[in-house]
Design an enzyme around this catalytic site. Structure first.
Site, PDB file in Angstrom:
ATOM      1  N   ARG A 218       0.851  -1.193   0.000  1.00 22.34           N
ATOM      2  CA  ARG A 218       0.000   0.000   0.000  1.00 22.34           C
ATOM      3  C   ARG A 218       0.883   1.239   0.000  1.00 22.34           C
ATOM      4  O   ARG A 218       0.982   1.946  -0.992  1.00 22.34           O
ATOM      5  CB  ARG A 218      -0.956  -0.023   1.195  1.00 22.34           C
ATOM      6  N   ASP A 219       1.603   1.492   1.096  1.00 23.80           N
ATOM      7  CA  ASP A 219       2.477   2.669   1.161  1.00 23.80           C
ATOM      8  C   ASP A 219       3.569   2.594   0.100  1.00 23.80           C
ATOM      9  O   ASP A 219       3.996   3.616  -0.454  1.00 23.80           O
ATOM     10  CB  ASP A 219       3.106   2.787   2.553  1.00 23.80           C
TER      11      ASP A 219
ATOM     12  N   HIS B 179       3.518   4.427  -3.410  1.00 27.15           N
ATOM     13  CA  HIS B 179       3.997   5.792  -3.623  1.00 27.15           C
ATOM     14  C   HIS B 179       5.342   5.809  -4.344  1.00 27.15           C
ATOM     15  O   HIS B 179       5.612   6.678  -5.169  1.00 27.15           O
ATOM     16  CB  HIS B 179       4.162   6.509  -2.281  1.00 27.15           C
TER      17      HIS B 179
ATOM     18  N   SER C  68       2.993  11.104   9.401  1.00 21.20           N
ATOM     19  CA  SER C  68       2.933  11.252   7.945  1.00 21.20           C
ATOM     20  C   SER C  68       4.071  12.075   7.380  1.00 21.20           C
ATOM     21  O   SER C  68       4.451  11.917   6.213  1.00 21.20           O
ATOM     22  CB  SER C  68       1.605  11.892   7.548  1.00 21.20           C
TER      23      SER C  68
ATOM     24  N   HIS D  53       2.804   4.366  13.008  1.00 21.80           N
ATOM     25  CA  HIS D  53       3.220   4.265  11.607  1.00 21.80           C
ATOM     26  C   HIS D  53       4.261   5.353  11.370  1.00 21.80           C
ATOM     27  O   HIS D  53       3.950   6.540  11.413  1.00 21.80           O
ATOM     28  CB  HIS D  53       2.004   4.464  10.695  1.00 21.80           C
TER      29      HIS D  53
ATOM     30  N   HIS E  31       7.564   7.336   9.351  1.00 24.56           N
ATOM     31  CA  HIS E  31       8.283   7.639   8.111  1.00 24.56           C
ATOM     32  C   HIS E  31       9.713   8.004   8.469  1.00 24.56           C
ATOM     33  O   HIS E  31      10.005   8.437   9.590  1.00 24.56           O
ATOM     34  CB  HIS E  31       7.586   8.750   7.326  1.00 24.56           C
TER      35      HIS E  31
END
Length: 335
Positions: A12-13, A16, A168, A195, A197
């Site tokens: 999913r991620d 990108h 995010s 989650h 980054h």
């Protein structure tokens, strides 16, 4: 740190990182390999922003969400199938009902961290369907711990069985994780997740700090494959956890083999911490803004640093890709 749930969001991620162009063979091959590892959930969407996000505005995906959910569902024998989307991008009568029909096990309903109200209809629908559903609070650096708790409690009230805080912008430092994750863990009666980054090269560290602060759910991707500087590297996370005596049930060698398959098929370059990744974090912007900012800078012959700074001043959030072009045009006209 018992009962740690690892959610693999590579499919999913990771979309990108390849402009949402993963093939059905990519989805199937990776899912089949990871199903042997012992990861808890594999989250899937045709677009990095989740189900229903494919558009001219945010980028067109190569396949439909139904196609990718179906092929991964067929590939998984022991691992749960997950999905994520934003109400509005994904609609109740389209993406959510379709996901139920396609056999999704774990649903995550995402929103800006101050707008949990808009998740109510979707969460309540999934609860009535008897599904495992949680909230996904994006851009969580924008709110203090008290506001995050307020929004998480709303989701709990709608029936959410867990809540995940999303960094995010990749801007969290360890003390931010302790403060915010720890606050939710202290005052919520459902599992809390994190989650990360990797814009500041802190994704694995922050994930471990989240677990030490009481989080039970951690997102990760193969090689950190994801938006911008990427996410928590799954193979590193598992190796470190096993070094600490946790998740010995997961087969590290099989995981490394699965990562090799991914690198052979669609991870052509590991994510790096570029200038754009740093500027994204410094300005508190969505990690996936890096590519469209660079394209706009080239198209309008303006400095990408100025675009990042102006977007930060305007408080741009995910879903506002049109604002990137608007800022680039303004900068060109003022030159």
């Amino acid at each position: 740190m018992k009962e740690i749930i690892i959610n693999d969001v590579t499919l999913r991620d990771g979309c990108h990182a390849v402009r949402h162009r993963l093939t059905l063979d990519d989805f199937q091959s990776y899912a089949e390999a990871m199903d042997k590892v012992g990861v808890d959930v594999i989250e899937v969407a045709a677009h990095g922003n989740g189900l229903g996000a494919s558009s001219i505005h945010m980028g067109k995906s190569l396949h439909t969400d139904r196609e990718v959910l179906r092929i991964v569902r067929q590939a998984l024998k022991r691992t749960k199938l997950g999905m994520m989307t934003f109400p509005g991008l994904g609609t109740l009568n389209r993406e959510f009902k379709m996901s139920v029909d396609e056999g999704v096990d774990v649903f995550r309903v995402c929103t800006l961290c101050t707008e949990a109200d808009i998740t109510r209809q979707c969460i309540e629908f999934l609860v009535r369907e008897g599904k495992e559903v949680g909230g996904f609070l994006g851009m969580s650096h924008l709110a203090d711990k008290e506001r995050l708790l307020e929004e998480a409690k709303k989701m709990r009230g709608y029936g959410a069985q867990f809540v995940v805080l999303v960094d995010s912008a990749g801007v969290y430092l360890p003390h931010d994780v302790r403060k915010k994750v720890g606050h939710l863990v202290e005052f919520m009666d459902i599992p809390i997740g994190f989650h990360a980054h990797n814009n500041f090269s802190m994704a694995v560290t922050n994930s471990l700090v989240a677990l030490e602060s009481g989080a039970k759910i951690i997102d990760a991707t193969a090689c950190g494959f994801g938006a911008g500087a990427g996410n928590t590297a799954l193979e590193v996370l598992v190796a470190v956890l096993q070094k600490m005596g946790h998740r010995k049930d997961m087969d590290l060698y099989t995981l490394l083999d699965a990562v090799k398959i991914a690198k052979g098929k669609f991870i052509k370059n590991n994510p790096i911490i570029s200038e754009e990744s740093l500027l994204t974090a410094m300005n508190g912007l969505f990690s996936a803004f890096s590519r469209p900012v660079l394209r706009a800078a080239e198209e309008f012959d303006v400095n990408s640093r100025d675009i990042f700074n102006r977007l930060g001043e305007r408080g741009a959030i995910f879903g506002e890709e049109d604002l990137i072009l608007e800022v680039a045009v303004e900068l060109k006209e003022k030159r």
